[in-house]
Design a protein around this motif. Structure first.
Motif, PDB file in Angstrom:
ATOM      1  N   LEU A  40       1.010  -1.455   0.022  1.00  0.00           N
ATOM      2  CA  LEU A  40       0.009   0.045  -0.165  1.00  0.00           C
ATOM      3  C   LEU A  40       0.765   1.172   0.164  1.00  0.00           C
ATOM      4  N   ARG A  41       1.761   1.343   0.867  1.00  0.00           N
ATOM      5  CA  ARG A  41       2.818   2.449   0.906  1.00  0.00           C
ATOM      6  C   ARG A  41       3.387   2.557  -0.393  1.00  0.00           C
ATOM      7  N   GLU A  42       4.155   1.414  -0.974  1.00  0.00           N
ATOM      8  CA  GLU A  42       4.670   1.816  -2.228  1.00  0.00           C
ATOM      9  C   GLU A  42       3.966   1.963  -3.256  1.00  0.00           C
ATOM     10  N   ALA A  43       2.513   1.734  -3.499  1.00  0.00           N
ATOM     11  CA  ALA A  43       1.472   2.192  -4.375  1.00  0.00           C
ATOM     12  C   ALA A  43       1.402   3.719  -4.316  1.00  0.00           C
ATOM     13  N   ALA A  44       1.150   3.852  -3.069  1.00  0.00           N
ATOM     14  CA  ALA A  44       0.836   5.397  -3.003  1.00  0.00           C
ATOM     15  C   ALA A  44       2.034   6.406  -3.011  1.00  0.00           C
ATOM     16  N   CYS A  45       3.119   5.751  -2.630  1.00  0.00           N
ATOM     17  CA  CYS A  45       4.395   6.635  -3.127  1.00  0.00           C
ATOM     18  C   CYS A  45       4.701   6.814  -4.538  1.00  0.00           C
ATOM     19  N   SER A  46       4.632   5.778  -5.152  1.00  0.00           N
ATOM     20  CA  SER A  46       4.900   5.742  -6.738  1.00  0.00           C
ATOM     21  C   SER A  46       3.855   6.719  -7.548  1.00  0.00           C
ATOM     22  N   ARG A  88       6.387  -3.250 -14.192  1.00  0.00           N
ATOM     23  CA  ARG A  88       4.955  -3.351 -14.203  1.00  0.00           C
ATOM     24  C   ARG A  88       3.957  -4.804 -13.962  1.00  0.00           C
ATOM     25  N   GLU A  89       4.571  -5.606 -14.687  1.00  0.00           N
ATOM     26  CA  GLU A  89       3.943  -7.211 -14.795  1.00  0.00           C
ATOM     27  C   GLU A  89       3.991  -7.534 -13.514  1.00  0.00           C
ATOM     28  N   SER A  90       5.093  -7.495 -12.562  1.00  0.00           N
ATOM     29  CA  SER A  90       5.284  -8.175 -11.328  1.00  0.00           C
ATOM     30  C   SER A  90       4.491  -7.366 -10.169  1.00  0.00           C
ATOM     31  N   THR A  91       4.524  -5.906 -10.464  1.00  0.00           N
ATOM     32  CA  THR A  91       3.997  -5.039  -9.444  1.00  0.00           C
ATOM     33  C   THR A  91       2.340  -5.312  -9.420  1.00  0.00           C
ATOM     34  N   CYS A  92       1.878  -5.189 -10.750  1.00  0.00           N
ATOM     35  CA  CYS A  92       0.415  -5.323 -11.135  1.00  0.00           C
ATOM     36  C   CYS A  92      -0.182  -6.775 -10.360  1.00  0.00           C
ATOM     37  N   LYS A  93       0.687  -7.867 -10.531  1.00  0.00           N
ATOM     38  CA  LYS A  93       0.299  -8.936  -9.704  1.00  0.00           C
ATOM     39  C   LYS A  93       0.140  -9.023  -8.269  1.00  0.00           C
ATOM     40  N   ARG A  94       1.230  -8.295  -7.732  1.00  0.00           N
ATOM     41  CA  ARG A  94       1.331  -8.115  -6.309  1.00  0.00           C
ATOM     42  C   ARG A  94      -0.065  -7.335  -5.910  1.00  0.00           C
ATOM     43  N   TYR A  95      -0.187  -6.100  -6.664  1.00  0.00           N
ATOM     44  CA  TYR A  95      -1.195  -5.210  -6.477  1.00  0.00           C
ATOM     45  C   TYR A  95      -2.781  -5.987  -6.320  1.00  0.00           C
ATOM     46  N   ARG A  96      -2.864  -6.677  -7.395  1.00  0.00           N
ATOM     47  CA  ARG A  96      -4.176  -7.349  -7.713  1.00  0.00           C
ATOM     48  C   ARG A  96      -4.189  -8.302  -6.519  1.00  0.00           C
ATOM     49  N   ASN A  97      -3.226  -8.954  -5.863  1.00  0.00           N
ATOM     50  CA  ASN A  97      -3.584  -9.999  -4.529  1.00  0.00           C
ATOM     51  C   ASN A  97      -3.795  -9.112  -3.510  1.00  0.00           C
ATOM     52  N   PHE A  98      -3.398  -8.107  -3.413  1.00  0.00           N
ATOM     53  CA  PHE A  98      -3.744  -7.090  -2.182  1.00  0.00           C
ATOM     54  C   PHE A  98      -4.928  -6.264  -2.339  1.00  0.00           C
ATOM     55  N   HIS A  99      -5.773  -6.312  -3.686  1.00  0.00           N
ATOM     56  CA  HIS A  99      -6.852  -5.619  -3.796  1.00  0.00           C
ATOM     57  C   HIS A  99      -6.444  -3.996  -3.840  1.00  0.00           C
ATOM     58  N   ILE A 100      -5.070  -3.892  -4.481  1.00  0.00           N
ATOM     59  CA  ILE A 100      -4.725  -2.630  -4.670  1.00  0.00           C
ATOM     60  C   ILE A 100      -4.919  -2.101  -6.003  1.00  0.00           C
ATOM     61  N   PRO A 101      -5.668  -1.088  -6.497  1.00  0.00           N
ATOM     62  CA  PRO A 101      -5.898  -0.517  -7.998  1.00  0.00           C
ATOM     63  C   PRO A 101      -4.507  -0.512  -8.704  1.00  0.00           C
ATOM     64  N   TRP A 102      -4.401  -0.860  -9.944  1.00  0.00           N
ATOM     65  CA  TRP A 102      -3.109  -1.202 -10.750  1.00  0.00           C
ATOM     66  C   TRP A 102      -3.458  -0.774 -11.995  1.00  0.00           C
ATOM     67  N   GLU A 103      -4.634  -0.263 -12.287  1.00  0.00           N
ATOM     68  CA  GLU A 103      -4.898   0.035 -13.734  1.00  0.00           C
ATOM     69  C   GLU A 103      -3.842   1.655 -14.204  1.00  0.00           C
ATOM     70  N   TRP A 104      -3.583   2.211 -13.144  1.00  0.00           N
ATOM     71  CA  TRP A 104      -2.890   3.544 -13.384  1.00  0.00           C
ATOM     72  C   TRP A 104      -1.663   3.375 -14.018  1.00  0.00           C
ATOM     73  N   THR A 105      -0.963   2.169 -13.679  1.00  0.00           N
ATOM     74  CA  THR A 105       0.352   1.785 -14.079  1.00  0.00           C
ATOM     75  C   THR A 105       0.388   1.395 -15.784  1.00  0.00           C
ATOM     76  N   LEU A 106      -0.691   1.248 -16.248  1.00  0.00           N
ATOM     77  CA  LEU A 106      -0.777   0.911 -17.988  1.00  0.00           C
ATOM     78  C   LEU A 106      -0.971   2.211 -18.742  1.00  0.00           C
ATOM     79  N   ASP A 107      -0.686   2.158 -20.027  1.00  0.00           N
ATOM     80  CA  ASP A 107      -0.797   3.360 -21.092  1.00  0.00           C
ATOM     81  C   ASP A 107      -2.148   4.094 -20.925  1.00  0.00           C
ATOM     82  N   THR A 108      -3.067   3.360 -20.529  1.00  0.00           N
ATOM     83  CA  THR A 108      -4.245   4.053 -20.520  1.00  0.00           C
ATOM     84  C   THR A 108      -4.638   4.818 -19.111  1.00  0.00           C
ATOM     85  N   GLY A 109      -3.679   4.674 -18.528  1.00  0.00           N
ATOM     86  CA  GLY A 109      -3.783   5.494 -16.970  1.00  0.00           C
ATOM     87  C   GLY A 109      -2.760   6.551 -16.953  1.00  0.00           C
TER      88      GLY A 109
END
Length: 412
Positions: free
Chosen positions: A261-267, A314-335
Motif C-alpha cells: 500500500l505504501r509503495e503504491a501510494a508513494c509511486s 509493471r508485470e510483477s507489480t500489477c500481480k502483487r497489487y491485484r493480490n492485495f486488492h490495490i488498484p493497478w490500472e494507473w500503471t498502464l498506458d491508458t492510465g
C-alpha cells in the motif's frame, strides 16, 4: 669617529637589539602557550585521578562490606557461644594417670652404689604421679579472626601509586574514560529504548489489533483512496516508539500488504507530481538559450526514466497489487503512464518554439544555426517516439520550425 659614523653605529645596534627583542617576545609567547597547554593537561589528569580514586574507593567499600558479612556468618558457624570448660573430671585424670608408662628398673651397679638412696626411698611414701600433659591446642578452639586496618591502608597506597604511574604512562587515559562513559550512556539509552518498546507492546496491543483488521480488510476502487488510507495509517503508527520494533511482536500484522500500500501510494504520488510539473512547464525567455534547452532536456530525462522504471516492473507489480486488492490500472498506458507520455509534448513545444525564435533572430553564424536546428529536430524526434506521435498543436509548432529551416537553406 665622526658624528655620522657614531649615529650609524648606534642605529645598527638599535636595530640588532630590536630584532633580538622580537625573537625573545616570540619565544616568550610560545612558552606561554606551552604553559597553558601543560596547565590544561594537569587539570585533565587531576580530574581523571579523582574519578579513579572514587571508583577504587567504591570497589574497596563494596569488597569490605562483602567480607564483613561473610565474617559474621563464619564466626557464627565456627566460634561457639561459650568458652569450652578446660577442666577435666577426676575419672578422666585417673585414667590418664594409669596410661603414663612405668619407668624401667635401675641397673644393679646403680643399686649397690646408692644404698642410702634406696633406704630413703623405702622409708618415704611414694610420690603422686606427675600431672597429665597439657591438653593439645586443638582442644582450645580456633583463634578469633580480626581485621587488620594496616592491610587496607597499604592496599590503598599501592593502588594509588599504580594509578599515578598509569596516568603518566598513558596520556590518553582521559580519552579512555570518556569512551567508557559514552559506552555506558549508549547502553543505558539502548536499555531505555527497549523498555519503551516493551511498554508499547503491552499497552498498545488493542490499538495494533485494530489496525491489523483495518489493513487486512482494506479494499479500494481508485488509487487516490490508497493515498488517503496510507496517510491515515502512517499517522496512527507514528504514535508508536518504533514501528518496526513494536509490530514485529504481533505475528498477525499484514506487513507485506502494508508495504505494498505504501509503495503504491508513494509511486503514484511521485509520478503524479512529475506529470503536473511537465504539463505546466513554461520556458523562461530571459534565460540563456543554452541553459533553457538543457533544463528542458533534464526534465525530459526525468520523465523518461520514471516511465521506463514503472514499465520495467509493471508485470510483477500489477500481480502483487491485484493480490492485495490495490488498484493497478494507473500503471498502464491508458492510465497515469499514458498521461505522462502525452505531457511530454508540452516540453517538446516549448523546446521547438525556443529554437525557432533563436533561428529567426539571424544573429548566430551558419554553423551555430545548423547545430541549433539539429538539436531541435533531435529533441522533437525523441519526444515523438516517446509519446507515440504529436497532437495538432505540437505538429503546427514543428512545421514552423521546418519553414524557418527551409527559408535559411538548411538541411534537416
Amino acid at each position: 669617529m665622526t658624528k655620522a659614523e657614531t649615529e650609524s653605529q648606534m642605529k645598527k645596534n638599535l636595530e640588532a637589539q630590536m630584532a633580538r627583542n622580537e625573537i625573545l617576545e616570540k619565544e616568550n609567547q610560545e612558552l606561554r602557550q606551552e604553559v597553558n597547554r601543560l596547565k590544561t593537561q594537569i587539570a585533565s589528569l587531576k580530574a581523571h585521578n579523582i574519578e579513579r580514586k572514587s571508583i577504587l574507593w567504591k570497589k574497596i567499600q563494596n569488597y569490605v562490606d562483602g567480607n564483613n558479612n561473610s565474617d559474621l556468618i563464619l564466626d557464627n558457624e565456627i566460634l561457639p557461644t561459650k568458652q569450652p570448660d578446660l577442666s577435666e573430671s577426676a575419672p578422666k585424670k585417673e585414667l590418664r594417670a594409669l596410661k603414663v608408662p612405668v619407668p624401667p628398673p635401675k641397673p644393679a651397679s646403680a643399686t649397690l652404689a646408692s644404698g642410702k638412696d634406696e633406704k630413703v626411698m623405702n622409708g618415704s611414701p611414694l610420690t603422686a604421679p606427675p600431672p597429665p600433659p597439657a591438653p593439645p591446642k586443638s582442644f582450645l578452639g580456633p583463634k578469633a579472626v580480626r581485621r587488620v586496618p594496616e592491610v587496607i591502608e597499604l592496599y590503598r597506597s599501592l593502588t594509588r601509586k599504580d594509578a599515578n604511574m598509569e596516568n603518566r604512562g598513558n596520556p590518553n587515559g582521559a580519552m579512555a574514560v570518556a569512551f567508557t562513559r559514552n559506552m555506558i550512556e549508549e547502553i543505558e539509552n539502548r536499555s531505555t529504548f527497549l523498555s519503551a518498546i516493551k511498554s508499547d507492546v503491552e499497552k498498545q496491543g488493542e490499538f495494533v489489533n485494530f489496525l491489523i483488521k483495518e489493513v487486512g480488510s482494506a479494499s479500494f476502487g481508485d488509487i487516490s483512496e490508497v493515498e488517503i488510507f496510507v496517510k491515515w495509517l502512517d499517522g496512527k503508527l507514528s504514535s508508536l516508539v518504533d514501528e518496526r520494533s513494536v509490530l514485529k511482536h504481533f505475528p498477525n500484522w499484514p506487513e507485506k500488504k502494508a508495504d505494498a500500500l505504501r509503495e503504491a501510494a508513494c509511486s503514484y504520488r511521485d509520478l503524479k507530481n512529475l506529470e503536473s510539473e511537465v504539463s505546466s512547464f513554461e520556458d523562461n525567455p530571459r534565460e540563456a538559450v543554452g541553459h533553457a534547452l538543457k533544463r528542458m532536456q533534464a526534465l525530459q530525462d526525468r520523465l523518461e526514466r520514471s516511465v521506463s522504471s514503472t514499465e520495467r516492473t509493471r508485470e510483477s507489480t500489477c500481480k502483487r497489487y491485484r493480490n492485495f486488492h490495490i488498484p493497478w490500472e494507473w500503471t498502464l498506458d491508458t492510465g497515469l503512464i499514458g498521461q505522462m507520455k502525452l505531457s511530454s509534448m508540452r516540453v517538446a513545444k516549448e523546446y521547438m518554439k525556443r529554437v525557432t525564435k533563436e533561428l529567426a533572430c539571424n544573429e548566430a553564424s551558419q554553423e551555430d544555426h545548423n547545430n541549433l536546428l539539429l538539436q531541435g529536430v533531435k529533441f522533437a524526434f525523441r519526444v515523438h517516439q516517446f509519446a507515440g506521435g504529436f497532437d495538432a498543436e505540437t505538429t503546427q509548432v514543428f512545421r514552423e520550425l521546418n519553414k524557418i529551416a527551409t527559408a535559411n537553406n538548411t538541411k534537416l
